[in-house]
Scaffold this active site. Structure first.
Site, PDB file in Angstrom:
ATOM      1  N   GLU A 105      -1.185  -1.244  -4.759  1.00  0.00           N
ATOM      2  CA  GLU A 105      -2.463  -0.539  -4.902  1.00  0.00           C
ATOM      3  C   GLU A 105      -2.342   0.517  -5.998  1.00  0.00           C
ATOM      4  O   GLU A 105      -1.388   1.282  -6.033  1.00  0.00           O
ATOM      5  CB  GLU A 105      -2.885   0.118  -3.581  1.00  0.00           C
ATOM      6  N   ASP A 133       0.893  -1.169   0.000  1.00  0.00           N
ATOM      7  CA  ASP A 133       0.000   0.000   0.000  1.00  0.00           C
ATOM      8  C   ASP A 133       0.926   1.212   0.000  1.00  0.00           C
ATOM      9  O   ASP A 133       1.424   1.623   1.050  1.00  0.00           O
ATOM     10  CB  ASP A 133      -0.885  -0.016   1.248  1.00  0.00           C
ATOM     11  N   ASP A 175      -2.735   0.980   7.012  1.00  0.00           N
ATOM     12  CA  ASP A 175      -1.907   0.725   5.825  1.00  0.00           C
ATOM     13  C   ASP A 175      -1.364  -0.696   5.816  1.00  0.00           C
ATOM     14  O   ASP A 175      -1.225  -1.316   4.767  1.00  0.00           O
ATOM     15  CB  ASP A 175      -0.732   1.715   5.776  1.00  0.00           C
TER      16      ASP A 175
END
EC number: 3.1.21.10
Lengths: 195, 195
Positions: free
Chosen positions: A69, A8, A142
């Site tokens: 992501e 992420d 996260d």
């Protein structure tokens, strides 16, 4: 078994999660954490610090795939730029090690994990904790997102692979069919020429 | 003499320009070109190809500073993401070699080169061709922009350095002044105690 490193991307907090995928939908968590860099540091130093930490994770856990992501620019402009830069850096590091990279959107991750593309961060954390059978919820968000990303990749990849295989098989059948038609036409032509 | 590598980040075309700066405003072009990657390739491979080319330029020309155009997200979202990712990758490569990195906005570059922050791409190309005494205009515009960025850095850097020195000197003077005031107050106090 496939080992996935979920990332992420972020400058202040970059979520990292390693998940092993087995038969069917079986998944197990290997490692989870975040790479942090101080906002007061200069951008190149922050990118280097995140890159070094991501490479340590790659060395330690030897993932076979990296799932990142996909960044959108709807949000805060400043944050998005840093996020995009980190995602580029992580994709580069993976490419230089010959690791395949997959990008998944936040809604793909949410849909894969919770069945709804509109689940909020809290729901994703609760679901991923349950799915991986963790004793406690990974923190910060996260870190949980990075695990969710890895699981999303494992659960979506077989579908994508099956689709690719089906398309390849269809293309082969079409090729064979065309070849048979050609051979038949030739044979007819030869027969016609003989007659 | 200072050697600057200017980088106009981009995935399809990444402009690269090396400029040497001497005394005053004297500048001379060392090399100019673009790194290109095919839009049909996957993002990680494109980032790797640009990174490899940038590193070849660093190996060949040994710049002491890297100047990168600062990306804004006003423009096309898709393009901006790729541009941000390339700028992150270039900043990482520089940081890993211990090279200082400076970011300059397009309007800083235009102002430095042409005297106006609103000059168009064509004017920047004409000015940079003149400034560097080139036989012909560098093509494409990304290559010219990379040279302009390097010159902008050379012409702005002394100003930035002078400013930093002046600020450091002012801080030192203020420190000395406070120390003298403190010493005076102490001496007065001691005299008062004696009287």
């Amino acid at each position: 078994m496939v080992r996935v490193l979920g990332v992420d991307p972020g400058l202040t907090r970059c979520g990292l999660g390693v998940v092993d995928g087995g038969r069917g939908r079986s998944v197990s968590a290997v490692a989870v954490g975040v790479a942090r860099t101080p906002p007061e540091d200069e951008l190149p130093l922050r990118l280097r610090a995140v890159a070094d930490e991501v490479e340590r994770w790659m060395d330690r856990h030897r993932p076979e795939v990296v799932a990142i992501e996909r960044v959108f620019s709807q949000h805060n402009v400043r944050t998005v730029m840093g996020t995009a830069q980190v995602s580029g850096v992580v994709a580069l590091l993976a490419a230089r090690r010959g690791l395949p990279v997959a990008f998944h959107t936040p809604s793909e991750v949410k849909a894969a994990i919770s069945g709804s593309g509109r689940a909020d961060k809290k729901q994703v954390t609760i679901m991923i904790t349950k799915i991986l059978g963790l004793a406690e919820a990974p923190k910060p968000a996260d870190a949980a997102d990075a695990l969710a990303l890895a699981v999303c990749h494992l659960w979506r990849a077989p579908m994508a692979d099956r689709l690719a295989q089906a398309e390849a098989r269809a293309a082969e059948l079409a090729r064979n069919h065309r070849a048979r038609l050609k051979a038949a036409a030739k044979a007819t032509g030869a027969r016609d020429a003989r007659s």
